[in-house]
Design a protein around this motif. Sequence first.
Motif, short mmCIF file in Angstrom:
data_model
loop_
_atom_site.label_atom_id
_atom_site.label_comp_id
_atom_site.label_asym_id
_atom_site.label_seq_id
_atom_site.Cartn_x
_atom_site.Cartn_y
_atom_site.Cartn_z
N ALA A 83 0.82 -1.21 0.00
CA ALA A 83 0.00 0.00 0.00
C ALA A 83 0.85 1.26 0.00
N PHE A 84 1.92 1.26 0.78
CA PHE A 84 2.80 2.43 0.83
C PHE A 84 3.88 2.39 -0.24
N VAL A 189 -5.00 -2.73 -9.86
CA VAL A 189 -4.11 -2.85 -8.71
C VAL A 189 -4.89 -2.76 -7.40
N PHE A 190 -5.85 -1.85 -7.33
CA PHE A 190 -6.64 -1.70 -6.11
C PHE A 190 -7.53 -2.92 -5.86
N THR A 191 -8.06 -3.51 -6.94
CA THR A 191 -8.84 -4.75 -6.76
C THR A 191 -7.96 -5.85 -6.19
N VAL A 200 -10.70 -1.83 3.17
CA VAL A 200 -10.80 -0.50 2.57
C VAL A 200 -9.73 0.41 3.16
N LEU A 201 -9.35 0.16 4.41
CA LEU A 201 -8.29 0.95 5.04
C LEU A 201 -7.00 0.87 4.23
N LEU A 202 -6.63 -0.33 3.78
CA LEU A 202 -5.42 -0.47 2.98
C LEU A 202 -5.55 0.23 1.63
N ALA A 203 -6.74 0.16 1.03
CA ALA A 203 -6.97 0.87 -0.22
C ALA A 203 -6.87 2.37 0.00
N PHE A 204 -7.38 2.85 1.12
CA PHE A 204 -7.27 4.26 1.48
C PHE A 204 -5.80 4.68 1.58
N LEU A 205 -4.99 3.86 2.24
CA LEU A 205 -3.57 4.17 2.40
C LEU A 205 -2.85 4.19 1.05
N MET A 206 -3.19 3.24 0.17
CA MET A 206 -2.58 3.23 -1.16
C MET A 206 -3.00 4.47 -1.95
N HIS A 207 -4.26 4.84 -1.84
CA HIS A 207 -4.77 6.01 -2.55
C HIS A 207 -4.04 7.27 -2.08
#
Length: 266
Positions: A83-84, A189-191, A200-207
């Motif tokens: 994610a990061f 990638v997000f999927t 969703v928290l990990l998706a938020f961090l990646m975003h």
Amino acid sequence: MPSFLSLVRRHQLTAFFSLALGLTWLAFIPFWLSGGESIPWFTFGPMVAGFIVAALAGGWASVKPILASMVKWRVRPFWYLVAFGLPFGAQLASILINPLFGAAAPAWDNIPAVSEMLPIIGLYAIFSGPLGEEPGWRGFATPRLLTSHSALAGSLILGVIWAIWHFPLGLVGDLSLYGTINVVLAGIVFTWLYQNTGSVLLAFLMHVTHQNSVRFLGKVFVDGDYVQQQWIGVAIWAVIAVAIVAYYGTESFARRERTKPAVATA
């Protein structure tokens, strides 16, 4: 004649996408009239749409999984690294590659100090998309898309709609072809990230990481060199997306069963 709730339950994705676009574009009007100087409340359109449709379709049983995924932090450390590190690494790689294609040397001094960036990153995380988008795109739409589509098809459908969602930004000069293509690729990638974490928290961090890597690291180039660097970044995201599909196949992007949300039936 089917009732309104029956229609929503039977066509949850249609209802969600229509409401997400409608709410966002309507709320974008005051932002546009202010010349992009007001608070961008329109970025919360997908999240609000997701909760509304989930509540209408299945009540608390459908809302609860979205809320749970927003605070799900117990995942393998590897996925935090993804994610990061993946968005940051892709942006950094594009910067290092850019001079090989004739760009000037990166002006690293153009990047603000960390103490200056952190408060801005915090504000952007809330008001510039990550918080307002991810509960809708990943928390609501992704698991429902994948109940009837492969991970690849569902990602592309969502990626295209996600890109269309950004179109009003063209009215304030904040839309580009390379950014639009990158959104579609990021959908894959997000999927992949969501399918392997359910978070969703990990998706938020990646975003947040992707958005601010582009925003701040991109300052090392200007004009044509900046545009070229962003296209290189798109190419790197394309390689990442192709690698995910090549390794996992098109079906689920994960070595486990698909995420199965609580979806109300008619």
